[in-house]
Design an enzyme around this catalytic site. Sequence first.
Site, short mmCIF file in Angstrom:
data_model
loop_
_atom_site.label_atom_id
_atom_site.label_comp_id
_atom_site.label_asym_id
_atom_site.label_seq_id
_atom_site.Cartn_x
_atom_site.Cartn_y
_atom_site.Cartn_z
N HIS A 164 -18.96 54.26 -4.32
CA HIS A 164 -20.19 54.40 -4.62
C HIS A 164 -20.52 54.58 -6.25
CE1 HIS A 164 -24.40 54.45 -3.97
NE2 HIS A 164 -24.48 54.83 -2.79
N ARG A 218 10.24 -56.06 10.60
CA ARG A 218 10.81 -57.33 11.13
C ARG A 218 9.79 -58.13 11.81
NH1 ARG A 218 12.77 -58.39 15.95
NH2 ARG A 218 12.20 -56.44 17.09
#
Length: 1247
Positions: free
Chosen positions: A332, A1169
């Site tokens: 505090h 041929r």
Amino acid sequence: MSNISSPFGQNEWLVEEMYRKFRDDPSSVDPSWHEFLVDYNPEPTGDSVLAAPASTDGPSAPAPAAPQTAQPALPAQTAPPAQTAQPARPAPQPAAAPGNGASTRPAKPATPPPAEGDELQTLRGAAAAVVKNMSASLEVPTATSVRAIPAKLLIDNRIVINNQLKRTRGGKISFTHLLGYALVQAIKKFPNMNRHYAEIDGKPTAITPAHTNLGLAIDLQGKDGKRSLVVAGIKNCETMRFAQFVTAYEDIVRRARDGKLTAEDFAGVTISLTNPGTIGTVHSVPRLMNGQGAIIGVGAMEYPAEFQGASEERIAELGIGKLITLTSTYDHRIIQGAESGDFLRTIHEMLLSDGFWDDIFRELSIPYLPIRWSTDNPDSIVDKNARVMELIAAYRNRGHLMADIDPLRLDGSRFRSHPDLEILNHGLTLWDLDRVFKVNGFAGAEYKKLRDILGLLRDAYCRHIGVEYTHILDPEQQEWLQQRVETKHVKPTVAEQKFILSKLNAAEAFETFLQTKYVGQKRFSLEGAESVIPMMDAAIDQCAEHGLDEVVIGMPHRGRLNVLANIVGKPYSQIFSEFEGNLNPAQAHGSGDVKYHLGATGVYLQMFGDNDIQVSLTANPSHLEAVDPVLEGLVRAKQDLLDHGADDQGDEKAFSVVPMMLHGDAAFAGQGVVAETLNLTHLPGYRVGGTIHIIVNNQIGFTTAPEHSRSSEYCTDVAKMIGAPIFHVNGDDPEACAWVAKLAVDFRQKFKKDVVIDMLCYRKRGHNEGDDPSMTNPAMYDVVDIKRGVRKSYTEALIGRGDISMKEAEDALRDYQGQLERVFNEVRELEKHGVGPSESVEADQMLPAGLATAVDKALLARIGDAFLALPEGFTAHPRVQPVLEKRREMAYEGKIDWAFAELLALGSLVAGGKLVRLSGQDTRRGTFSQRHSVIIDRNTGEEFTPLQLLATNPDGTPTGGKFLVYDSPLSEYAAVGFEYGYTVGNPDALVLWEAQFGDFVNGAQSIIDEFISSGEAKWGQLSNVVLLLPHGHEGQGPDHTSARIERFLQLWAEGSMTIAMPSTPSNYFHLLRRHALDGIKRPLIVFTPKSMLRNKAAVSDIKDFTEIKFRSVLEEPTYEDGIGDRGKVSRVLLTSGKLYYELVARKNKDNRDDVAIVRIEQLAPLPKRRLGETLDRYPNVREYFWVQEEPANQGAWPRFGLELPELLPDKLTGLKRISRRAMSAPSSGSSKVHAVEQQEIIDTAFA
């Protein structure tokens, strides 16, 4: 004087104990401490306070909390209890001593003397430090703010997170992870909460650290069983994202458990987090030690006390949620009460905010929207029942849009969601999660909690598999899929998991090996999509489980070599030999093809079963998707040969050959032949009982992104047109890939339909190994370049779950790599073959001598009779009946026209045991209403196919032949590809495809170019497909005139095809029979007539069918019969097709004995041929002309003008052309202009 707290705070006792151990025996202390302890001074300085371990009577961090009732959860299969002990949960700090924390310590009360029998223990060491610390803490003036916060959203979103982690990488997020991270974020808004108090030079000072170092209280158990508490710090928390925070958190806890913490971990804690809620404490005021400004306490999650006796149902009905109490105990001296209260309010708001959860979900790569905080909706439960049913329907329809299917997650900022899938949009909230609703049989239940409903729906539709099936119209199919998708998936056994891993090992090692050994060579690797190998393996395994005969694979070039090696089983030595260019010339006739186009065949043996199945891979060109219809035709041919039937009621043997088709995402959406092929799926003439489609979706087409290559959401949307179920699956989840593959096969077997699997993955390299994709797709390849491969990620998952050990994984990969290396070395030693020019394949197949194609008159009569053998009560159309009667008449009396000559050829082959398949647009009737191969009952619509009667001998025994005739869809590309494929699958069948008009065959040009004309030379793939192409200039305009003779002649080489333009019905008859009987497997291209179909001069006598054979060169009948005088001829007109009849009519009209007309019936190979012998019969010829009705740049002239003079230089060196002028279009669009041009050709020929 300085009064700065010890840098170790509450851990000072531990440091001192470490120092004592170090002093007595340095080896007893972890070496990481040695450098620090050498200079450590254990004496306290100033007012520093020793921290101490918590009392051993206190709760330990791992201890589970009391069980919670009515545990909220987000949709999940099993919602874990909310208060199960979480990893790294901070232990509670020592409880606060009575008092208000005043700085003035009260006088010590007198200690009463011990009573008799009391046990006395002097507190020393760590225990003494507890006393000292607790006493010292009384000097800190503290206050405490308290706030109760709703815990429901925290609980529910944590369940979402952990369910996702469980399915992916593993691990778990604890409540403390979330609360700790929220605390750190709140400190950014309230930096004063991170300050601490100190006296410096006798002056009170508030110190604001440069960083937030969050202290975690960790409970440890010593060797003697006693418990102690340490507070270790996570440093620089404010710089971390959530994932980084969790990693740092877990690292601290792990090292604490292992005794690996260092002095640095204890120093500099700025704010602490304690959790007395682990033992059920709802609210506590912990002690605050010097060096910190605040300690945050977390209480237990509980229902309010007045509801703790309520039933789970009552709590849900009332909308009561658990609460969690947060306390902020602060110094505090430097922090005020309003500041602390606002700090807790901010945490409260954060835990309920969208942004906080969005950030965490993105950080953890969770692709779904978090649950949102909202107030309860007071509507009645009846009304909400309907909303729940709507929600279920929405997930079935739209759940795939929420599925986590993209392994790259390129749009990481976007959550996968849809408004229809959000409960708020259905009038439901998180308060409804624990309420019970009626679900009408959903997942086999009548009633379920919304939480469980959402869990099942998300598991079914929104995890790594997205399912689209609601577009299917058949409710039975929808229900079948729902039952399987909405049922909890059975986890693979460990053996199955190891097998999946072995396939991933094989796939990745193969690519890595080729990349290392053959740097820069194109191979179109599978890297990034390796999961397709276990996926294909699972699908083939399931086919074997069903007892099917064969899986035939068609695929593009990407990943083809890997599939050849790891699915088909092509020997590695052969693959590597091809990379070495080491081909044996004896086995390499023709041009050959690149190594990633070749096919192969193998046998698949079940790993966990007793069955085996044939597997083959068809050859393909680089033309993407061109192989699709070819594969379908090939499979249909194999199925027709097996003739198991087509039972739609679940017969396992019906359609026992399975086509498996691999696609790329861009090609599947972009190539039209995909839709053409899909359209064949349910058609009688083309159905194969379902194809397994696998899309290797690497999310890019060469360099083109999806948004530029398709207009649909998914590349698979085209498949919805046939009602195929579509599974989107994440390629990074091989188990999901395997599960989907098996489900796809089961669906195919049940419903005989196509299934589509869309495997999202990525392409590790460019389009080929020499390409740099970052030039055009930099963002994608920034992700790809750092992405871990699926083998690594799956291996880590198996190891993390404890299914295999790291050594087992490494050994498996090492063994496979060693196998490849051995084979590679063997290939190096193989015999080297010199490289020379490619050899022609023409001599590989030669026409047999003495082949007879004539038939007996009795067979012609049988065929004629068949057309009038109508079933009893059958009514032919009145316009068709005369056609049938005319055919019987022709069979006995002659003057056989073109259409009946064709039917005689086909019918005689069916009678001889051949399978004959004829298809095309309008083919059953014939474009020109000439064929009528299928007769339709005028009254009932029933069908009768006369030639099918020839499949039975006169004595009733089957011939073994079949006549299959089908109208094809309006397609050329897919239809021709299908018929080509059919001939590959059944080389002995006579397969004919007829164009509606020959002009339209160019819609199939890719098939003609890539398969028909060159398949033998490239792949040794033989086909005897027949193309019937109506051709002729008749004034119908440029799109109904030409089958483009010039293009086919340009493609012809080395005997690749026979190209013919017969001019008589009998010659056409013999051409078809020769093609079916000569044993040569090469395509036949026939330019068929249109107007000549009804030309009364274009008919043949019966003896032309019973006495002669195909003649490649025809003279006029007057010379062949000995009536005309060849000596009078001075001009020879060479021609082909219907123009002959126009020329001979003009000759007869003008009595031009000096002109002879010689027809070349076979355009390629040119009959040198026979043509020479024919021309020799005209001794006095002075000039030769090639006469054609096509423009000069089209028809046969562009080739004949060069080839004929080279072929017969003595006679044809001065060959001249008579034709239309060169034109860009095949003909004029005006019929009048056509008539003028046609007359000019005739006039010039006789000028």
